[in-house]
Design an enzyme around this catalytic site. Structure first.
Site, PDB file in Angstrom:
ATOM      1  N   TYR A 221       0.860  -1.196   0.000  1.00  0.00           N
ATOM      2  CA  TYR A 221       0.000   0.000   0.000  1.00  0.00           C
ATOM      3  C   TYR A 221       0.899   1.250   0.000  1.00  0.00           C
ATOM      4  CZ  TYR A 221      -3.047   3.745   1.367  1.00  0.00           C
ATOM      5  OH  TYR A 221      -3.698   4.946   1.388  1.00  0.00           O
ATOM      6  N   SER A 271      -6.191  12.853   6.467  1.00  0.00           N
ATOM      7  CA  SER A 271      -6.543  12.194   5.204  1.00  0.00           C
ATOM      8  C   SER A 271      -8.036  11.925   5.142  1.00  0.00           C
ATOM      9  CB  SER A 271      -5.832  10.852   5.101  1.00  0.00           C
ATOM     10  OG  SER A 271      -4.552  10.974   5.588  1.00  0.00           O
ATOM     11  N   CYS A 273     -10.433  14.189   4.590  1.00  0.00           N
ATOM     12  CA  CYS A 273     -11.257  15.255   5.181  1.00  0.00           C
ATOM     13  C   CYS A 273     -11.327  16.497   4.300  1.00  0.00           C
ATOM     14  CB  CYS A 273     -10.714  15.644   6.549  1.00  0.00           C
ATOM     15  SG  CYS A 273     -10.823  14.323   7.737  1.00  0.00           S
ATOM     16  N   LYS A 275      -8.806  17.709   2.019  1.00  0.00           N
ATOM     17  CA  LYS A 275      -7.573  18.455   1.711  1.00  0.00           C
ATOM     18  C   LYS A 275      -7.416  18.620   0.203  1.00  0.00           C
ATOM     19  CE  LYS A 275      -3.805  16.823   3.638  1.00  0.00           C
ATOM     20  NZ  LYS A 275      -2.923  16.213   2.650  1.00  0.00           N
ATOM     21  N   THR A 276      -7.485  17.496  -0.520  1.00  0.00           N
ATOM     22  CA  THR A 276      -7.306  17.601  -1.975  1.00  0.00           C
ATOM     23  C   THR A 276      -8.439  18.418  -2.591  1.00  0.00           C
ATOM     24  OG1 THR A 276      -6.217  15.464  -1.954  1.00  0.00           O
ATOM     25  CG2 THR A 276      -6.925  16.281  -4.097  1.00  0.00           C
ATOM     26  N   ASP A 290      -0.597  17.674  -0.631  1.00  0.00           N
ATOM     27  CA  ASP A 290      -0.377  16.808   0.539  1.00  0.00           C
ATOM     28  C   ASP A 290       0.782  17.212   1.444  1.00  0.00           C
ATOM     29  OD1 ASP A 290      -1.213  14.518   2.023  1.00  0.00           O
ATOM     30  OD2 ASP A 290       0.407  13.339   1.159  1.00  0.00           O
TER      31      ASP A 290
HETATM   32  C1  OXD Z   1      -2.537   9.993   3.623  1.00  0.00           C
HETATM   33  C2  OXD Z   1      -2.338  10.183   2.175  1.00  0.00           C
HETATM   34  O1  OXD Z   1      -2.936   8.890   4.023  1.00  0.00           O
HETATM   35  O2  OXD Z   1      -1.981  11.295   1.774  1.00  0.00           O
HETATM   36  O3  OXD Z   1      -2.311  10.941   4.379  1.00  0.00           O
HETATM   37  O4  OXD Z   1      -2.516   9.243   1.407  1.00  0.00           O
HETATM   38 MN    MN Z   2      -1.739  12.767   3.291  1.00  0.00          MN
END
Ligand code: OXD
Ligand code: MN
Length: 624
Positions: A221, A271, A273, A275-276, A290
């Site tokens: 992963y 992650s 929530c 952000k992207t 990120d």
């Molecule tokens: C995380 C990611 O899990 O950016 O923070 O994938």
């Molecule tokens: Mn991340």
């Protein structure tokens, strides 16, 4: 002749040896030689970043079944099986030298003991496999932000993903000064069945910060294996601590204000929530989604994206809500999908993609059909909740042109946000830097999501959205933030946001698109263009300003009722939050700076006084 050279001459073909020795750095040669001695690969491939070498990596990932080609020749899918679908926090461990202690909030182990486990797990792990050696640079090349990284892996998927996500660094390594600090990453997927790591019970990410080295074992992963992502972040936080800068789990974007003004914001969200999606909000431009480094350069806070790509959550990406990403995912830009479903006509499908669910296909559990259940009788969805896409930023229509600026961009604002159903208002500005660091960054909480293993929806302490990666005692990390602001004349404004507030019936009370307005409001606040209402916890927007922004950017009539319900100051919940946060710090963070408690206690007093004078749930007009 040195021992390392002996090993390399025996293990490498002439071409690969030539490529490696063109990097005139003995520590690089030694790291590769030691990895060969330990992992015992059948062959070694040194990637020199030429088209031929990078293509070889991509083709080999497919030939070995680590990636499956799709109808679009630029697209592939990677699967992580049933057990390796998220970051494994419990098995991510700092190796701590005798006499050191990172505090209760961090998972740690004696370094000698940990290194023995690493040696056992990696011994012969590349037997029958090819080792890939790659060179990258975190941050723009030849900039004050650059950190060179060597990645060794036996996963062509990992090596291929990094090609999309990071700046290639082979030539950079060739001209590197001998004394430049390097980060070292060694990964093995371990035993594979159908190209999936099977020894997941012996999965581990071990961070030997003394040697700037991270070992990742028995996992594929990406969040556990891509050395330049979260593994290097943990080392970067320690480097930043030594050198007085900040390494953060933050996006970096330009919010476009009036008269084509661009104001750069960083934003820290756990992650899953938003952000992207925040960094991609229409009408603005993205630098990164990120990881961000922040440094003081010529007396100003400047920031750079550590990466040059996105490893993003694909669930809920739709043509309507996410047109820019949607377009890239449907273009000829190189893309690795992970843990989506492959249909019969070799196209990828993900959950909530805006179409009817598929009737069958191949997914992370193998052949998939509706109603398929796992060993525990749980229904297997057609794609994983944490399915992802990996792309370079270059194809995004909204890419900011400062991505590779050597001095980074000047930061106007910093945003902290989490998944919070009942406490914070949708947007709020702190009184000052210290107040923001303490009551927003260090007090952040968020409900867990599928990006880490374990149950989702549980409220957790998530300071700075960085707790999973903080590699120094937490109190020290907070002190570093406070000092950072004290070392600069104009600190960025600090804001909190909350997209997940619910009403009593459990319905979300803001719309997915509202974040556009919150961003525009914050941009105006950075420049002092609009006034705000002072509440006990910070400054909130004035109704009329939001009404204008909603009209102008979303063509929406924003009602006073909506405003009142979103911006009600919920004093009982705010007080409970302070109690929870104070108790965590008092119990588990012995080195918390004193000022932290002072600021929190002042906030509590303001809230209690207001509650006493005015009541528990207060409309903004109570303060206006
Ligand atoms: C995380 C990611 O899990 O950016 O923070 O994938
Ligand atoms: Mn991340």
């Amino acid at each position: 002749m040195s021992k390392a050279l002996d090993v390399l001459e025996t293990a490498l073909t002439e071409t690969n040896l030539r490529k490696l020795l063109a990097i005139p750095n003995y520590s690089v040669h030694r790291f590769v030689a030691e990895a060969i001695n330990l992992c015992k690969p059948m062959k070694v491939f040194i990637c020199n970043d030429t088209k031929m070498d990078t293509e070889y990596i991509r083709r080999t990932a497919i030939a070995r079944g680590e990636e499956t080609p799709l109808a679009n020749p630029y697209h592939t899918v990677h699967f992580d099986g049933l057990h390796d679908q998220a970051r494994d926090k419990e098995s991510t461990i700092y190796l701590v030298p005798e006499g050191e202690n990172l505090g209760e909030q961090l998972t740690q182990m004696n370094r000698e003991k940990g290194l023995k486990i690493v040696q056992t797990r990696l011994d012969g792990s590349m037997d029958n496999k090819k080792m890939v050696v790659r060179f990258f640079c975190l941050g723009p090349l030849d900039s004050p932000f650059s950190i060179p990284v060597v990645q060794i892996t036996d996963s062509f998927y990992v090596a291929h993903s990094e090609d999309l996500l990071y700046r290639r660094g082979y030539e950079y390594f060739r001209r590197l000064a001998d004394d430049k600090e390097i980060f070292w990453m060694l990964h093995s997927s371990g035993k594979l069945i159908h190209s999936v790591s099977t020894d997941w019970k012996k999965r581990g990410v071990m961070i030997d910060y003394k040697e700037n080295t991270v070992y990742s074992m028995n996992t594929q992963y990406a969040g556990n294996t891509i050395g330049l992502k979260k593994l290097a972040l943990r080392l970067a936080i320690r480097k930043a601590d030594r050198e007085s800068w900040l390494a953060e789990h933050m996006f970096l974007m330009a919010v476009h204000g009036p008269s084509q003004r661009r104001t750069y914001f960083t934003g820290a969200f756990p992650s899953g929530c938003g952000k992207t999606s925040t960094s991609m909000v229409r009408g603005n431009t993205i630098v990164g989604d990120d990881l961000t480094y922040l440094k003081i350069i010529d007396g100003k806070v400047r920031a750079a994206n550590v990466e040059r790509g996105i490893f993003g959550i694909i669930r809920s990406i739709t043509q309507k809500d996410d047109p820019v990403i949607w377009d890239v995912l449907h273009s000829n830009q190189p893309t690795i999908f992970s843990n989506v479903l492959i249909t019969e006509d070799e196209t990828p499908r993900w959950l909530d993609d805006g179409n009817e669910p598929p009737s069958g296909g191949i997914n992370y559990s193998g052949e998939w059909f509706p109603g398929k259940i796992d060993k525990n009788g749980e229904e297997i969805p057609y794609a994983h909740n944490n399915a992802r896409y990996t792309i370079g930023l270059e194809g995004l229509a909204n890419l900011d042109d400062a991505l590779d600026d050597l001095r980074g961009v000047e930061v106007g604002g910093i945003i902290y946000g989490g998944r919070d159903t009942n406490t914070w208002v949708p947007v709020q500005q702190s009184f000052d830097w210290t107040h923001g660091v303490v009551t927003m960054g260090a007090s952040l909480e968020s409900e867990t999501t599928f990006a880490t293993l374990g149950p989702s929806g549980v409220r957790k302490f998530q300071p700075f959205s960085n707790l999973d990666f903080i590699s120094i005692p937490l109190g020290k990390y907070i002190q570093n933030h406070l000092d950072f602001g004290n070392n600069v004349k104009h600190t960025p404004c600090i804001f909190s946001v909350n997209y997940f507030l619910k009403d009593k019936e459990g319905n979300y009370i803001s719309d997915k698109l509202d974040k556009m307005v919150w961003l525009k409001w914050m941009e105006q606040r950075v420049h002092g263009d609009v006034n705000a209402i002072k509440t006990p916890t910070g400054y909130i927007p004035i109704y009329e300003d939001l009404r204008e922004l909603f009209k102008c950017h979303l063509d929406k009539e924003y009602s006073r009722n909506e405003y009142n319900s979103q911006f009600t100051i919920r004093i009982p919940e705010l007080l409970e939050k302070i109690d929870r946060i104070e108790s965590i710090y008092r119990r588990t963070v012995p080195d918390t700076p004193r000022i932290f408690f002072d600021v929190l206690i002042e906030q509590r007093s303001r809230l209690l006084e207001t509650q006493h004078d005015l009541g528990k749930y207060l409309l903004p007009s109570a303060f206006g």
